[in-house]
Design a protein around this motif. Structure first.
Motif, mmCIF file in Angstrom:
data_model
loop_
_atom_site.group_PDB
_atom_site.id
_atom_site.type_symbol
_atom_site.label_atom_id
_atom_site.label_comp_id
_atom_site.label_asym_id
_atom_site.label_seq_id
_atom_site.Cartn_x
_atom_site.Cartn_y
_atom_site.Cartn_z
ATOM 1 N N PRO A 7 -11.265 -14.749 11.988
ATOM 2 C CA PRO A 7 -10.037 -14.231 12.602
ATOM 3 C C PRO A 7 -8.924 -13.983 11.577
ATOM 4 C CG PRO A 7 -10.983 -15.886 14.031
ATOM 5 C CD PRO A 7 -11.789 -15.904 12.740
ATOM 6 N N ALA A 8 -8.787 -14.851 10.585
ATOM 7 C CA ALA A 8 -7.742 -14.654 9.565
ATOM 8 C C ALA A 8 -8.015 -13.390 8.753
ATOM 9 C CB ALA A 8 -7.660 -15.874 8.657
ATOM 10 N N GLN A 9 -9.282 -13.155 8.393
ATOM 11 C CA GLN A 9 -9.634 -11.935 7.657
ATOM 12 C C GLN A 9 -9.363 -10.702 8.517
ATOM 13 O OE1 GLN A 9 -13.712 -12.904 6.803
ATOM 14 N NE2 GLN A 9 -13.217 -13.758 4.783
ATOM 15 N N SER A 10 -9.650 -10.832 9.803
ATOM 16 C CA SER A 10 -9.402 -9.743 10.739
ATOM 17 C C SER A 10 -7.921 -9.385 10.787
ATOM 18 C CB SER A 10 -9.881 -10.166 12.137
ATOM 19 O OG SER A 10 -9.261 -9.420 13.148
ATOM 20 N N LEU A 11 -7.068 -10.393 10.916
ATOM 21 C CA LEU A 11 -5.630 -10.146 10.969
ATOM 22 C C LEU A 11 -5.142 -9.496 9.684
ATOM 23 C CD1 LEU A 11 -4.417 -13.411 12.723
ATOM 24 C CD2 LEU A 11 -4.548 -11.113 13.709
ATOM 25 N N LEU A 12 -5.675 -9.938 8.564
ATOM 26 C CA LEU A 12 -5.283 -9.365 7.282
ATOM 27 C C LEU A 12 -5.673 -7.889 7.220
ATOM 28 C CD1 LEU A 12 -4.117 -9.767 4.431
ATOM 29 C CD2 LEU A 12 -6.403 -10.432 3.707
ATOM 30 N N LEU A 13 -6.919 -7.554 7.551
ATOM 31 C CA LEU A 13 -7.353 -6.155 7.501
ATOM 32 C C LEU A 13 -6.581 -5.281 8.489
ATOM 33 C CD1 LEU A 13 -11.235 -6.250 7.040
ATOM 34 C CD2 LEU A 13 -9.491 -5.539 5.391
ATOM 35 N N CYS A 14 -6.314 -5.797 9.672
ATOM 36 C CA CYS A 14 -5.556 -5.019 10.650
ATOM 37 C C CYS A 14 -4.116 -4.804 10.181
ATOM 38 C CB CYS A 14 -5.593 -5.689 12.027
ATOM 39 S SG CYS A 14 -7.189 -5.486 12.857
ATOM 40 N N THR A 15 -3.563 -5.774 9.473
ATOM 41 C CA THR A 15 -2.211 -5.624 8.939
ATOM 42 C C THR A 15 -2.178 -4.565 7.839
ATOM 43 O OG1 THR A 15 -1.715 -7.927 9.469
ATOM 44 C CG2 THR A 15 -0.288 -6.871 7.866
ATOM 45 N N LEU A 16 -3.279 -4.407 7.118
ATOM 46 C CA LEU A 16 -3.345 -3.437 6.027
ATOM 47 C C LEU A 16 -3.806 -2.055 6.485
ATOM 48 C CD1 LEU A 16 -4.986 -5.678 3.282
ATOM 49 C CD2 LEU A 16 -2.585 -4.983 3.436
ATOM 50 N N LYS A 17 -4.105 -1.895 7.760
ATOM 51 C CA LYS A 17 -4.671 -0.634 8.224
ATOM 52 C C LYS A 17 -3.743 0.559 8.025
ATOM 53 C CE LYS A 17 -3.460 -0.954 13.126
ATOM 54 N NZ LYS A 17 -2.217 -0.285 12.926
ATOM 55 N N VAL B 50 -10.612 -5.539 -0.065
ATOM 56 C CA VAL B 50 -9.207 -5.367 -0.459
ATOM 57 C C VAL B 50 -9.112 -5.418 -1.979
ATOM 58 C CG1 VAL B 50 -8.283 -6.403 1.673
ATOM 59 C CG2 VAL B 50 -8.633 -7.835 -0.349
ATOM 60 N N ARG B 51 -7.984 -4.935 -2.495
ATOM 61 C CA ARG B 51 -7.717 -5.057 -3.929
ATOM 62 C C ARG B 51 -6.231 -5.320 -4.129
ATOM 63 N NH1 ARG B 51 -9.952 -0.011 -4.220
ATOM 64 N NH2 ARG B 51 -8.511 1.540 -3.457
ATOM 65 N N ARG B 52 -5.958 -6.092 -5.180
ATOM 66 C CA ARG B 52 -4.578 -6.422 -5.546
ATOM 67 C C ARG B 52 -4.129 -5.512 -6.680
ATOM 68 N NH1 ARG B 52 -4.850 -13.015 -5.083
ATOM 69 N NH2 ARG B 52 -7.051 -12.879 -4.745
ATOM 70 N N THR B 53 -2.869 -5.146 -6.635
ATOM 71 C CA THR B 53 -2.272 -4.409 -7.745
ATOM 72 C C THR B 53 -0.942 -5.071 -8.089
ATOM 73 O OG1 THR B 53 -1.229 -2.829 -6.239
ATOM 74 C CG2 THR B 53 -3.353 -2.201 -7.171
ATOM 75 N N THR B 54 -0.589 -4.971 -9.346
ATOM 76 C CA THR B 54 0.657 -5.555 -9.826
ATOM 77 C C THR B 54 1.621 -4.431 -10.171
ATOM 78 O OG1 THR B 54 -0.618 -7.373 -10.762
ATOM 79 C CG2 THR B 54 1.626 -7.157 -11.522
ATOM 80 N N SER B 55 2.871 -4.610 -9.814
ATOM 81 C CA SER B 55 3.905 -3.628 -10.117
ATOM 82 C C SER B 55 4.119 -3.539 -11.625
ATOM 83 C CB SER B 55 5.207 -4.028 -9.419
ATOM 84 O OG SER B 55 6.278 -3.255 -9.911
ATOM 85 N N GLU B 56 4.230 -2.317 -12.130
ATOM 86 C CA GLU B 56 4.508 -2.146 -13.558
ATOM 87 C C GLU B 56 5.936 -2.569 -13.887
ATOM 88 O OE1 GLU B 56 3.415 1.647 -15.123
ATOM 89 O OE2 GLU B 56 1.464 1.599 -14.125
ATOM 90 N N GLN B 57 6.852 -2.439 -12.917
ATOM 91 C CA GLN B 57 8.246 -2.805 -13.137
ATOM 92 C C GLN B 57 8.445 -4.325 -13.129
ATOM 93 O OE1 GLN B 57 7.337 -0.580 -10.722
ATOM 94 N NE2 GLN B 57 7.951 1.310 -11.729
ATOM 95 N N ASP B 58 7.705 -5.012 -12.269
ATOM 96 C CA ASP B 58 7.856 -6.460 -12.138
ATOM 97 C C ASP B 58 6.482 -7.051 -11.849
ATOM 98 O OD1 ASP B 58 8.429 -9.096 -11.534
ATOM 99 O OD2 ASP B 58 10.075 -8.628 -10.149
#
Length: 143
Positions: A33-43, A76-84
């Motif tokens: 369920p937690a993975q589900s909520l995360l993916l739905c939030t990123l949709k 999913v994938r993480r990215t880091t801001s070039e500015q911060d």
């Protein structure tokens, strides 16, 4: 004489029913369920980690562990801001978007089964009341 359950108890019973049904649907998609909520939030697009933690009501370390597990599956994938470099954004991969959309549609189609005992008029009334509660002051929409 048996006492009727109070409104708080009824809400708790409803929450349990919804959680069990949601978990069943998630399991069919091989997600928690937690993975589900995360993916739905990123949709609808990428989100900053700090925003995700607040939206999901999770501490950042717990969110990081959740993301580690779902990232290892390539969803999913993480990215880091070039500015911060402290600002980390999370986005669904194409596969994560596909699974997230399918899950979202499945939940939207099947979770209302918990209200199957209601007639059409009562279901519309119930849906309106749920919307008023979930979108009310101090509550965060889940979508």
């Amino acid at each position: 004489m048996k006492q009727q359950p109070g409104f708080g108890h009824q809400l708790l019973e409803l929450a349990g029913l919804i959680q069990r049904r949601h978990a069943q649907i998630c399991a069919e998609h091989d997600l928690t369920p937690a993975q589900s909520l995360l993916l739905c939030t990123l949709k609808d697009g990428p989100r900053r980690m700090a925003d995700l933690a607040a939206r999901l009501g999770m501490a950042k370390p717990a969110l990081s562990q959740l993301i580690d597990r779902i990232e290892s599956r390539g969803l999913v994938r993480r990215t880091t801001s070039e500015q911060d470099r402290r600002v980390v954004t999370l986005e669904a991969t194409p596969e994560g978007k596909k699974i997230g959309r399918a899950l979202y549609e499945d939940v939207d189609a099947r979770l209302p089964d918990v209200a199957a005992a209601l007639g059409p008029r009562d279901r519309r009334l119930f849906a309106g009341l749920v919307g008023s509660v979930t979108l009310g002051p101090g509550n965060c929409p889940s979508g």
